[in-house]
Design an enzyme around this catalytic site. Structure first.
Site, short mmCIF file in Angstrom:
data_model
loop_
_atom_site.label_atom_id
_atom_site.label_comp_id
_atom_site.label_asym_id
_atom_site.label_seq_id
_atom_site.Cartn_x
_atom_site.Cartn_y
_atom_site.Cartn_z
N ASP A 7 0.99 -1.34 -0.09
CA ASP A 7 0.05 -0.01 -0.14
C ASP A 7 0.78 1.18 -0.08
O ASP A 7 2.20 0.99 0.15
CB ASP A 7 -0.85 -0.07 1.17
CG ASP A 7 -1.68 1.24 1.49
OD1 ASP A 7 -2.56 1.40 0.49
OD2 ASP A 7 -1.63 1.70 2.49
N ASP A 9 -0.38 5.40 0.80
CA ASP A 9 -0.62 6.24 1.80
C ASP A 9 -0.83 5.52 3.13
O ASP A 9 -1.73 4.85 3.32
CB ASP A 9 -1.83 7.05 1.38
CG ASP A 9 -1.79 8.37 2.03
OD1 ASP A 9 -0.98 8.68 2.94
OD2 ASP A 9 -2.87 9.42 1.72
#
Length: 268
Positions: A7, A9
């Protein structure tokens, strides 16, 4: 050897802020030739734009091919639908960014600007900051005429400096309520998001680890797809949240310094 889905953010950066050790972690993967993809639910920024931002803002150098977005997952889902229904050609009514529209055209999907007598096979909804009532009405009509309903990502809120703004899930819920047609989520935590990422890296489920900070999207995507997961306590969720929410990652680590010092990469 295992591959990683990572991932962005909350895991690699927090907004414009660099997360300490994240760039070192990525360089360690590159030095060891461990395959990985950055995975994001953002359907407004193309992989080229994301890759450039990683280089210029976070000292991480990867090609655009190593960025996998919810738009990529939507194209994967469209391919599945095309095979399922044996569509020779696909026509769509699309709400979303220029990146989404260009991806549809690149995949030979015909885009209609308004509903037609022949009806569209699919309505695709991604976040669109300029969407208006007429466009939403046309999408609702296409759904009532029998079109499949694909939602690039289900995020209800979009963080901003002023507070939370309506996210793409809000648009999806509006159209779902208006048309009575349920949407299919293409982004995290959908199983097909992980399936498309596995296909991109040519990995099986037992060869992948999903790394993220969000229990509801990253970790739940891994659980749904049956792959291992690593919760990094660098973003939204931590060990206590996992216990209270009854969502259990394979591994939980507090930061990248711990990850690198404890030899986690040596276990891959």
């Amino acid at each position: 050897m295992k591959g990683l889905f990572i991932d962005l953010d909350g895991t690699i950066y927090r907004g414009s802020e660099r997360i300490p050790g994240a760039a070192d972690f990525i360089r360690a993967l590159q030095e060891r030739d461990i395959p990985f993809l950055f995975v994001t639910n953002n359907a407004t920024r193309s992989p080229d734009v994301v890759a450039e931002a990683l280089r210029s803002e976070h000292a991480i150098d990867v090609p655009a091919e190593q960025i996998y977005t919810s738009v990529d997952a939507t194209m994967y889902q469209l391919h599945q639908l095309k095979q399922k229904y044996q569509w020779e050609e696909v026509t769509a009514f699309a709400i979303g960014s220029e990146y989404l529209h260009q991806s549809l055209l690149d995949n030979d999907i015909t885009i209609h600007q308004e509903t037609t007598d022949t009806s569209e096979q699919v309505v695709i909804v991604g976040l669109d900051f300029q969407v208006d009532y007429r466009t939403l009405s046309e999408a609702g009509l296409a759904l009532q005429n029998g079109a499949e309903f694909l939602l690039t990502n289900p995020d209800l809120q979009l963080p901003s400096e002023r507070g939370y703004l309506p996210g793409n899930g809000t648009l999806g819920n509006l159209l779902q309520s208006a048309s009575g047609v349920e949407y299919t989520v293409c982004g995290k935590p959908a199983v097909n998001f992980v399936s498309g990422a596995l296909d991109r890296l040519q990995l099986s489920r037992d060869q992948a680890i999903f790394v993220g900070d969000n229990l509801f999207t990253d970790i739940q995507a891994a659980i749904n797809a049956g792959v291992e997961s690593l919760l990094m306590e660098t973003g939204i969720h931590n060990y206590t949240d996992a216990k209270n929410l009854d969502i259990h990652p394979t591994t939980i680590l507090p930061d990248y310094q711990t990850l690198l010092s404890e030899g986690w990469l040596d276990q891959l």
